[in-house]
Motif scaffolding. Structure first.
Motif, PDB file in Angstrom:
ATOM      1  N   MET A  19      42.957 -15.993 -82.603  1.00 36.72           N
ATOM      2  CA  MET A  19      42.389 -17.164 -83.259  1.00 36.72           C
ATOM      3  C   MET A  19      43.529 -18.106 -83.678  1.00 36.72           C
ATOM      4  N   PRO A  20      43.378 -19.402 -83.395  1.00 33.84           N
ATOM      5  CA  PRO A  20      44.415 -20.372 -83.792  1.00 33.84           C
ATOM      6  C   PRO A  20      44.547 -20.454 -85.311  1.00 33.84           C
ATOM      7  N   LYS A  21      45.762 -20.822 -85.761  1.00 34.01           N
ATOM      8  CA  LYS A  21      46.019 -20.917 -87.195  1.00 34.01           C
ATOM      9  C   LYS A  21      46.780 -22.195 -87.536  1.00 34.01           C
ATOM     10  N   ILE A  22      46.555 -22.652 -88.767  1.00 34.85           N
ATOM     11  CA  ILE A  22      47.369 -23.708 -89.352  1.00 34.85           C
ATOM     12  C   ILE A  22      48.262 -23.020 -90.378  1.00 34.85           C
ATOM     13  N   VAL A  23      49.551 -23.331 -90.329  1.00 36.35           N
ATOM     14  CA  VAL A  23      50.511 -22.775 -91.275  1.00 36.35           C
ATOM     15  C   VAL A  23      51.155 -23.940 -92.015  1.00 36.35           C
ATOM     16  N   HIS A  24      51.155 -23.864 -93.341  1.00 35.70           N
ATOM     17  CA  HIS A  24      51.701 -24.943 -94.173  1.00 35.70           C
ATOM     18  C   HIS A  24      52.833 -24.394 -95.030  1.00 35.70           C
ATOM     19  N   LEU A  25      54.021 -24.961 -94.876  1.00 31.36           N
ATOM     20  CA  LEU A  25      55.193 -24.550 -95.649  1.00 31.36           C
ATOM     21  C   LEU A  25      55.239 -25.404 -96.915  1.00 31.36           C
ATOM     22  N   MET A  52      44.440 -38.045 -93.589  1.00 32.67           N
ATOM     23  CA  MET A  52      43.983 -37.904 -92.211  1.00 32.67           C
ATOM     24  C   MET A  52      42.922 -36.815 -92.035  1.00 32.67           C
ATOM     25  N   GLN A  53      42.977 -35.791 -92.869  1.00 39.72           N
ATOM     26  CA  GLN A  53      42.087 -34.641 -92.707  1.00 39.72           C
ATOM     27  C   GLN A  53      41.640 -34.132 -94.087  1.00 39.72           C
ATOM     28  N   PRO A  54      40.872 -34.938 -94.817  1.00 38.32           N
ATOM     29  CA  PRO A  54      40.499 -34.574 -96.190  1.00 38.32           C
ATOM     30  C   PRO A  54      39.636 -33.321 -96.308  1.00 38.32           C
ATOM     31  N   ASN A  55      39.037 -32.898 -95.219  1.00 34.91           N
ATOM     32  CA  ASN A  55      38.247 -31.671 -95.252  1.00 34.91           C
ATOM     33  C   ASN A  55      39.125 -30.417 -95.297  1.00 34.91           C
ATOM     34  N   LEU A  56      40.417 -30.551 -94.959  1.00 36.44           N
ATOM     35  CA  LEU A  56      41.324 -29.403 -94.953  1.00 36.44           C
ATOM     36  C   LEU A  56      42.447 -29.487 -95.979  1.00 36.44           C
ATOM     37  N   TRP A  57      42.730 -30.679 -96.477  1.00 36.96           N
ATOM     38  CA  TRP A  57      43.879 -30.871 -97.357  1.00 36.96           C
ATOM     39  C   TRP A  57      43.483 -31.582 -98.642  1.00 36.96           C
ATOM     40  N   SER A  58      44.158 -31.208 -99.735  1.00 27.49           N
ATOM     41  CA  SER A  58      44.010 -31.950-100.987  1.00 27.49           C
ATOM     42  C   SER A  58      45.384 -32.030-101.643  1.00 27.49           C
ATOM     43  N   MET A  59      45.517 -32.986-102.534  1.00 32.23           N
ATOM     44  CA  MET A  59      46.779 -33.155-103.240  1.00 32.23           C
ATOM     45  C   MET A  59      46.654 -32.525-104.626  1.00 32.23           C
ATOM     46  N   SER A  60      47.609 -31.705-104.975  1.00 38.36           N
ATOM     47  CA  SER A  60      47.596 -31.024-106.259  1.00 38.36           C
ATOM     48  C   SER A  60      47.915 -31.999-107.390  1.00 38.36           C
ATOM     49  N   LYS A  61      47.099 -31.974-108.426  1.00 40.07           N
ATOM     50  CA  LYS A  61      47.378 -32.791-109.604  1.00 40.07           C
ATOM     51  C   LYS A  61      48.509 -32.179-110.417  1.00 40.07           C
ATOM     52  N   LYS A  62      48.756 -30.911-110.216  1.00 36.01           N
ATOM     53  CA  LYS A  62      49.782 -30.188-110.969  1.00 36.01           C
ATOM     54  C   LYS A  62      51.202 -30.554-110.518  1.00 36.01           C
ATOM     55  N   GLY A  67      51.755 -32.482-107.286  1.00 41.04           N
ATOM     56  CA  GLY A  67      51.753 -33.592-106.335  1.00 41.04           C
ATOM     57  C   GLY A  67      51.922 -33.197-104.882  1.00 41.04           C
ATOM     58  N   LYS A  68      51.923 -31.908-104.590  1.00 41.44           N
ATOM     59  CA  LYS A  68      52.089 -31.441-103.217  1.00 41.44           C
ATOM     60  C   LYS A  68      50.732 -31.191-102.570  1.00 41.44           C
ATOM     61  N   ALA A  69      50.747 -31.174-101.247  1.00 40.01           N
ATOM     62  CA  ALA A  69      49.517 -30.914-100.496  1.00 40.01           C
ATOM     63  C   ALA A  69      49.143 -29.443-100.572  1.00 40.01           C
ATOM     64  N   THR A  70      47.843 -29.192-100.565  1.00 38.28           N
ATOM     65  CA  THR A  70      47.309 -27.842-100.550  1.00 38.28           C
ATOM     66  C   THR A  70      46.380 -27.708 -99.356  1.00 38.28           C
ATOM     67  N   LEU A  71      46.568 -26.664 -98.573  1.00 35.76           N
ATOM     68  CA  LEU A  71      45.697 -26.375 -97.437  1.00 35.76           C
ATOM     69  C   LEU A  71      44.482 -25.621 -97.976  1.00 35.76           C
ATOM     70  N   LEU A  72      43.350 -26.282 -97.966  1.00 36.36           N
ATOM     71  CA  LEU A  72      42.131 -25.730 -98.555  1.00 36.36           C
ATOM     72  C   LEU A  72      41.652 -24.488 -97.801  1.00 36.36           C
ATOM     73  N   HIS A  73      41.073 -23.557 -98.526  1.00 36.64           N
ATOM     74  CA  HIS A  73      40.462 -22.333 -97.978  1.00 36.64           C
ATOM     75  C   HIS A  73      41.468 -21.413 -97.279  1.00 36.64           C
ATOM     76  N   SER A  74      42.758 -21.603 -97.551  1.00 36.86           N
ATOM     77  CA  SER A  74      43.786 -20.790 -96.898  1.00 36.86           C
ATOM     78  C   SER A  74      44.204 -19.625 -97.791  1.00 36.86           C
ATOM     79  N   THR A  75      44.913 -18.692 -97.190  1.00 39.63           N
ATOM     80  CA  THR A  75      45.542 -17.635 -97.969  1.00 39.63           C
ATOM     81  C   THR A  75      47.013 -18.009 -98.094  1.00 39.63           C
ATOM     82  N   SER A  76      47.576 -17.743 -99.250  1.00 31.77           N
ATOM     83  CA  SER A  76      48.941 -18.165 -99.513  1.00 31.77           C
ATOM     84  C   SER A  76      49.795 -16.999 -99.973  1.00 31.77           C
ATOM     85  N   LYS A  77      51.010 -16.957 -99.437  1.00 27.67           N
ATOM     86  CA  LYS A  77      51.968 -15.929 -99.815  1.00 27.67           C
ATOM     87  C   LYS A  77      53.357 -16.552 -99.766  1.00 27.67           C
TER      88      LYS A  77
END
Length: 73
Positions: free
Chosen positions: A1-7, A20-30, A32-42
């Protein structure tokens, strides 16, 4: 399955991904960085499995990122 990886740690907060893709990304108010929505983060690396169509559409977003921190696999 294809993946999006955000550093996320290297994000400069330009918001091009969220514009460009508001359904997948949001900007953190905390921080100011982008957050990949519905992702797992480590360790500030977010991963989101996506369907082929979303993967293809995200290629344009990845190319638009000025710091090249959106990877597709």
């Amino acid at each position: 399955m294809p993946k999006i990886v955000h550093l996320r740690e290297k994000c400069i907060g330009c918001a091009v991904c969220a514009e460009m893709q508001p359904n997948l990304w949001s900007m953190s108010k905390k921080d100011g960085k982008a957050t990949l929505l519905h992702s797992t983060s480590k360790r500030n690396i977010s991963v989101l499995p996506v369907d082929t169509l979303t993967h293809e559409r995200t290629q344009v977003v990845a190319k638009a990122c000025p710091v090249n921190i959106i990877k597709l696999s």
